[in-house]
Write a protein that holds these residues in place. Structure first.
Motif, short mmCIF file in Angstrom:
data_model
loop_
_atom_site.label_atom_id
_atom_site.label_comp_id
_atom_site.label_asym_id
_atom_site.label_seq_id
_atom_site.Cartn_x
_atom_site.Cartn_y
_atom_site.Cartn_z
N ALA A 182 48.45 39.45 33.05
CA ALA A 182 49.87 39.65 33.35
C ALA A 182 50.21 39.35 34.81
CB ALA A 182 50.27 41.09 33.02
N GLU A 183 49.29 39.60 35.73
CA GLU A 183 49.61 39.54 37.16
C GLU A 183 48.96 38.39 37.93
OE1 GLU A 183 51.74 41.59 38.80
OE2 GLU A 183 52.23 42.41 36.83
N CYS A 184 48.10 37.64 37.30
CA CYS A 184 47.30 36.64 38.00
C CYS A 184 48.16 35.64 38.78
CB CYS A 184 46.42 35.92 36.98
SG CYS A 184 45.34 34.70 37.73
N ASP A 185 49.14 35.05 38.15
CA ASP A 185 49.97 34.03 38.82
C ASP A 185 50.72 34.63 40.01
OD1 ASP A 185 49.17 32.04 37.09
OD2 ASP A 185 50.83 32.39 35.69
N ARG A 186 51.29 35.80 39.83
CA ARG A 186 52.03 36.43 40.92
C ARG A 186 51.11 36.75 42.11
NH1 ARG A 186 53.03 41.37 42.88
NH2 ARG A 186 51.68 42.39 41.37
N LEU A 187 49.91 37.24 41.79
CA LEU A 187 48.97 37.58 42.85
C LEU A 187 48.47 36.34 43.58
CD1 LEU A 187 47.02 40.35 40.93
CD2 LEU A 187 48.64 40.68 42.82
N ARG A 188 48.27 35.24 42.84
CA ARG A 188 47.88 33.98 43.48
C ARG A 188 48.96 33.51 44.45
NH1 ARG A 188 46.63 30.92 38.43
NH2 ARG A 188 44.97 32.17 37.62
N ARG A 189 50.21 33.66 44.06
CA ARG A 189 51.31 33.24 44.96
C ARG A 189 51.30 34.07 46.24
NH1 ARG A 189 54.05 32.83 40.01
NH2 ARG A 189 55.00 34.87 40.30
N ILE A 190 51.06 35.37 46.11
CA ILE A 190 51.01 36.24 47.29
C ILE A 190 49.86 35.80 48.21
CG2 ILE A 190 50.50 38.59 48.08
CD1 ILE A 190 51.95 39.59 45.52
N ALA A 191 48.67 35.64 47.61
CA ALA A 191 47.51 35.25 48.42
C ALA A 191 47.68 33.86 49.02
CB ALA A 191 46.25 35.31 47.56
N ARG A 192 48.31 32.95 48.27
CA ARG A 192 48.54 31.59 48.80
C ARG A 192 49.54 31.62 49.95
NH1 ARG A 192 50.29 26.09 45.62
NH2 ARG A 192 50.05 24.75 47.45
N ARG A 193 50.58 32.42 49.81
CA ARG A 193 51.57 32.53 50.88
C ARG A 193 50.93 33.06 52.17
NH1 ARG A 193 55.36 35.65 48.51
NH2 ARG A 193 54.48 37.52 49.39
N LEU A 194 50.02 34.03 52.03
CA LEU A 194 49.37 34.60 53.21
C LEU A 194 48.28 33.69 53.77
CD1 LEU A 194 49.01 38.31 52.05
CD2 LEU A 194 50.52 37.44 53.84
N SER A 195 47.49 33.07 52.89
CA SER A 195 46.34 32.29 53.35
C SER A 195 46.67 30.83 53.61
CB SER A 195 45.20 32.37 52.33
OG SER A 195 45.52 31.62 51.16
N GLY A 196 47.69 30.31 52.92
CA GLY A 196 48.05 28.91 53.09
C GLY A 196 47.19 27.96 52.29
N ASP A 197 46.36 28.48 51.37
CA ASP A 197 45.45 27.62 50.62
C ASP A 197 45.34 28.12 49.18
OD1 ASP A 197 43.41 25.53 50.39
OD2 ASP A 197 41.99 27.21 50.25
N ALA A 198 45.59 27.21 48.22
CA ALA A 198 45.59 27.59 46.80
C ALA A 198 44.19 27.96 46.31
CB ALA A 198 46.15 26.45 45.95
N THR A 199 43.18 27.22 46.74
CA THR A 199 41.81 27.51 46.30
C THR A 199 41.35 28.86 46.82
OG1 THR A 199 41.34 25.15 46.31
CG2 THR A 199 39.45 26.63 46.28
N GLU A 231 43.03 31.63 44.84
CA GLU A 231 42.40 31.85 43.53
C GLU A 231 41.12 32.67 43.70
OE1 GLU A 231 41.46 31.90 39.61
OE2 GLU A 231 43.32 31.08 40.43
N ASP A 232 40.31 32.31 44.69
CA ASP A 232 39.06 33.04 44.93
C ASP A 232 39.33 34.50 45.29
OD1 ASP A 232 37.66 30.71 44.47
OD2 ASP A 232 37.29 30.28 46.59
N LEU A 233 40.33 34.74 46.10
CA LEU A 233 40.63 36.11 46.53
C LEU A 233 41.14 36.96 45.37
CD1 LEU A 233 42.19 35.24 49.99
CD2 LEU A 233 40.03 36.45 49.59
N VAL A 234 41.96 36.39 44.51
CA VAL A 234 42.46 37.14 43.35
C VAL A 234 41.29 37.48 42.42
CG1 VAL A 234 43.89 36.97 41.27
CG2 VAL A 234 44.80 36.22 43.49
N GLN A 235 40.42 36.50 42.18
CA GLN A 235 39.26 36.77 41.33
C GLN A 235 38.37 37.85 41.95
OE1 GLN A 235 37.16 33.23 40.21
NE2 GLN A 235 38.97 32.31 39.27
N GLN A 236 38.17 37.78 43.27
CA GLN A 236 37.34 38.78 43.93
C GLN A 236 37.95 40.18 43.81
OE1 GLN A 236 34.22 38.29 45.29
NE2 GLN A 236 34.26 40.51 45.22
N ALA A 237 39.26 40.26 43.91
CA ALA A 237 39.92 41.55 43.78
C ALA A 237 39.65 42.15 42.39
CB ALA A 237 41.42 41.41 44.01
#
Length: 156
Positions: free
Chosen positions: A21-38, A41-47
């Motif tokens: 349910a939340e994967c896409d939204r969390l990826r957007r948050i992490a991408r906005r903060l980190s500036g990198d899509a890959t 993705e890694d950070l969301v999976q790690q969480a």
């Protein structure tokens, strides 16, 4: 480790649903903060891996905070490991780590004195010393090699 559907607990199933349910939204948050899509993705999976390891109640707010904190930690670590570029004039002022010519001369002189002292030893004593101190053999190994008793090696 892969867990089959029959071995998944309710905790794992609820985390799995939350991930879906939340994967896409969390990826957007992490991408906005980190500036990198890959990286995002890694950070969301790690969480989510971290959530699976710990039996904690999960919610949207909890997992959002976890992803945000992992991303901020990642950025902090990247900054810590960043390469620092200095202008040439500042680089010239940094002390050279190589030994000075004086230190090199002193060390060479000490090595020469040591070799002279070793060469001045009687042949069997020199052999025992070299095998023990330079080759790293034990007294027993030296005794076997030289065909003498261990006590003779020790006295040498």
């Amino acid at each position: 480790m892969f867990l089959g559907a029959d071995s998944l607990g309710t905790h794992s199933l609820s985390i799995g649903r939350l991930y879906g349910a939340e994967c896409d939204r969390l990826r957007r948050i992490a991408r906005r903060l980190s500036g990198d899509a890959t990286t995002a993705e890694d950070l969301v999976q790690q969480a989510f891996v971290n959530l699976l390891r710990h039996d904690v109640p999960v919610s949207q707010a909890y997992v959002t905070t976890a992803v945000r904190n992992l991303t901020l930690n990642y950025l902090r670590d990247v900054r810590r490991r960043a390469e620092v570029m200095l202008p040439d004039d500042r680089m010239a002022r940094i002390a050279d780590q190589a030994a000075s010519p004086e230190a090199t001369a002193i060390h060479r002189n000490e090595v020469r004195r040591l070799l002279t002292a070793i060469n001045a030893l009687p042949p069997r004593r020199r052999q025992s010393f070299v095998l023990n101190k330079l080759a790293g053999l034990t007294y027993n190994e030296i005794a076997l090699r030289m065909g003498v008793s261990r006590n003779t090696v020790i006295s040498q």
